[in-house]
Design a protein around this motif. Structure first.
Motif, PDB file in Angstrom:
ATOM      1  N   PHE A  19       0.829  -1.204   0.000  1.00 38.13           N
ATOM      2  CA  PHE A  19       0.000   0.000   0.000  1.00 38.13           C
ATOM      3  C   PHE A  19       0.868   1.260   0.000  1.00 38.13           C
ATOM      4  O   PHE A  19       0.638   2.199  -0.790  1.00 38.13           O
ATOM      5  CB  PHE A  19      -0.937   0.011   1.205  1.00 38.13           C
ATOM      6  N   ILE A  20       1.893   1.289   0.861  1.00 35.26           N
ATOM      7  CA  ILE A  20       2.764   2.461   0.939  1.00 35.26           C
ATOM      8  C   ILE A  20       3.521   2.658  -0.368  1.00 35.26           C
ATOM      9  O   ILE A  20       3.645   3.787  -0.876  1.00 35.26           O
ATOM     10  CB  ILE A  20       3.762   2.318   2.112  1.00 35.26           C
ATOM     11  N   VAL A  39      -1.400  15.968  -0.543  1.00 38.67           N
ATOM     12  CA  VAL A  39      -2.055  15.106   0.446  1.00 38.67           C
ATOM     13  C   VAL A  39      -1.335  13.760   0.542  1.00 38.67           C
ATOM     14  O   VAL A  39      -1.057  13.260   1.642  1.00 38.67           O
ATOM     15  CB  VAL A  39      -3.540  14.884   0.079  1.00 38.67           C
ATOM     16  N   LEU A  40      -1.031  13.168  -0.602  1.00 39.69           N
ATOM     17  CA  LEU A  40      -0.353  11.867  -0.614  1.00 39.69           C
ATOM     18  C   LEU A  40       1.048  11.958  -0.023  1.00 39.69           C
ATOM     19  O   LEU A  40       1.480  11.078   0.729  1.00 39.69           O
ATOM     20  CB  LEU A  40      -0.275  11.321  -2.046  1.00 39.69           C
ATOM     21  N   LEU A  63       2.554  10.024   3.249  1.00 39.73           N
ATOM     22  CA  LEU A  63       3.774   9.216   3.213  1.00 39.73           C
ATOM     23  C   LEU A  63       4.752   9.629   4.304  1.00 39.73           C
ATOM     24  O   LEU A  63       5.339   8.780   4.984  1.00 39.73           O
ATOM     25  CB  LEU A  63       4.448   9.335   1.844  1.00 39.73           C
ATOM     26  N   ILE A  64       4.925  10.932   4.476  1.00 38.73           N
ATOM     27  CA  ILE A  64       5.872  11.429   5.485  1.00 38.73           C
ATOM     28  C   ILE A  64       5.470  10.944   6.877  1.00 38.73           C
ATOM     29  O   ILE A  64       6.319  10.483   7.659  1.00 38.73           O
ATOM     30  CB  ILE A  64       5.953  12.968   5.442  1.00 38.73           C
ATOM     31  N   VAL A  65       4.190  11.011   7.174  1.00 43.47           N
ATOM     32  CA  VAL A  65       3.706  10.534   8.483  1.00 43.47           C
ATOM     33  C   VAL A  65       3.892   9.022   8.594  1.00 43.47           C
ATOM     34  O   VAL A  65       4.349   8.502   9.627  1.00 43.47           O
ATOM     35  CB  VAL A  65       2.223  10.909   8.685  1.00 43.47           C
ATOM     36  N   SER A  66       3.567   8.294   7.530  1.00 45.34           N
ATOM     37  CA  SER A  66       3.671   6.829   7.548  1.00 45.34           C
ATOM     38  C   SER A  66       5.106   6.357   7.748  1.00 45.34           C
ATOM     39  O   SER A  66       5.349   5.331   8.402  1.00 45.34           O
ATOM     40  CB  SER A  66       3.127   6.246   6.234  1.00 45.34           C
ATOM     41  N   PHE A  67       6.071   7.106   7.211  1.00 47.77           N
ATOM     42  CA  PHE A  67       7.465   6.693   7.290  1.00 47.77           C
ATOM     43  C   PHE A  67       7.963   6.574   8.728  1.00 47.77           C
ATOM     44  O   PHE A  67       8.911   5.830   9.001  1.00 47.77           O
ATOM     45  CB  PHE A  67       8.344   7.669   6.504  1.00 47.77           C
ATOM     46  N   PHE A  68       7.353   7.315   9.637  1.00 48.49           N
ATOM     47  CA  PHE A  68       7.766   7.244  11.041  1.00 48.49           C
ATOM     48  C   PHE A  68       7.419   5.896  11.681  1.00 48.49           C
ATOM     49  O   PHE A  68       7.968   5.543  12.727  1.00 48.49           O
ATOM     50  CB  PHE A  68       7.109   8.375  11.847  1.00 48.49           C
ATOM     51  N   VAL A  86      11.872   2.616   4.361  1.00 43.07           N
ATOM     52  CA  VAL A  86      11.701   4.042   4.080  1.00 43.07           C
ATOM     53  C   VAL A  86      12.802   4.519   3.136  1.00 43.07           C
ATOM     54  O   VAL A  86      12.538   5.271   2.187  1.00 43.07           O
ATOM     55  CB  VAL A  86      11.726   4.861   5.389  1.00 43.07           C
ATOM     56  N   PHE A  87      14.033   4.052   3.399  1.00 43.83           N
ATOM     57  CA  PHE A  87      15.152   4.419   2.534  1.00 43.83           C
ATOM     58  C   PHE A  87      14.891   3.999   1.090  1.00 43.83           C
ATOM     59  O   PHE A  87      15.147   4.766   0.149  1.00 43.83           O
ATOM     60  CB  PHE A  87      16.444   3.771   3.041  1.00 43.83           C
TER      61      PHE A  87
END
Length: 289
Positions: A45-46, A93-94, A98-103, A110-111
């Motif tokens: 999904f990510i 928005v996307l 993504l930035i929030v999800s990466f945490f 993430v890399f």
């Protein structure tokens, strides 16, 4: 119409390419582990959202060129279904998501997502205009997908699988370039900066070369079989029949029809779908039977 336009902008149909993230888990023999499946689904999904961001950027940059393309002019931006402002809002928005999800994701995953974005931004802004390098960058994107799927479940894809995926991606990429060369020869339109350095004879030679190398590598991969799980793994070489037939069918379609996009062909061509299905069924049985 707006919802369909947004889905087309995100290229949801192209998300099928991200199923490659499941490959390392599948070939490890642990595909039916519920926890591991959940992990790869999250990664899928990510990565799909990441690839959609790339598609949006590419459409924004190429909007004027796409208006001249016989097929791409029907996309949401060149056709006017969605405005540039709407596209930028969706991209924002996307990206924020993504930035929030990466945490909450493994750092190495993430890399690879960032690496995939960087690879595609370089492609969109510059490298898509350099012959051979343009297709190579696309192929590298598929390899990144493969490693990303492995990282989500701590499974390293075999050297064989990495090479095969890279070469298959090259095959599909050059087949798409063939379509652009044909458009240039028939109408005089140059839709990519790299197309002037391609010719039909060169691309046909490359497709023949890659088809042979892919077939040989896959046969050796399945004969070696030590990287596979399953008590029937010594028979995995039999799945080579479906791979070879599938490649031949794809090349037949590329050489005899106006369509070369692998995703479109997989959705539309019944014979190709049957071949892929038989390959999946046979290799699943031999690994998990």
């Amino acid at each position: 119409m707006a919802i369909k336009g947004i889905l087309d902008l995100l290229r949801v149909k192209q998300w099928i390419k991200n199923l490659l993230l499941f490959a390392p888990l599948f070939f490890s023999g642990k595909f039916f582990d519920i926890f591991l499946i959940q992990q790869v689904c999250i990664g899928f999904f990510i990565f799909s959202i990441t690839s959609s961001c790339v598609y949006i950027l590419n459409d924004i940059k190429d909007i004027e060129k796409d208006k001249m393309h016989y097929r791409k002019k029907k996309r949401p931006l060149p056709s006017g279904i969605l405005s540039l402002q709407t596209a930028w809002v969706i991209f924002g928005v996307l990206t924020s998501f993504l930035i929030v999800s990466f945490f909450f994701l493994p750092i190495y995953f993430v890399f690879l997502c960032v690496l995939y974005l960087t690879n595609n931004i370089l492609y969109t802004l510059w490298l898509k205009n350099i012959a051979i390098i343009d297709v190579s960058m696309i192929a590298i994107g598929f390899v990144i997908r493969l490693f990303a799927g492995g990282l989500m479940v701590a499974v390293s894809p075999s050297n064989w699988l990495v090479l095969i995926i890279y070469l298959v991606a090259l095959l599909l990429g050059f087949a798409k370039r063939r379509e652009d060369v044909l458009i240039k020869e028939n109408s005089g339109e140059v839709l990519r900066g790299s197309i002037s350095n391609y010719s039909i004879s060169f691309i046909d030679a490359v497709l023949s070369f890659l088809s042979g190398v892919i077939s040989l590598l896959y046969i050796l991969y399945t004969i070696e079989a030590t990287t596979f799980a399953g008590k029937y793994k010594e028979y995995l070489y039999l799945t080579s029949f479906f791979l070879v037939i599938g490649i031949l069918r794809y090349l037949q379609l590329v050489f005899t029809s106006e369509e070369s996009d692998p995703t479109t062909l997989l959705y539309k061509d019944a014979i190709l779908k049957i071949i892929v299905s038989l390959w999946l069924i046979s290799i699943t049985f031999l690994i998990y039977g």
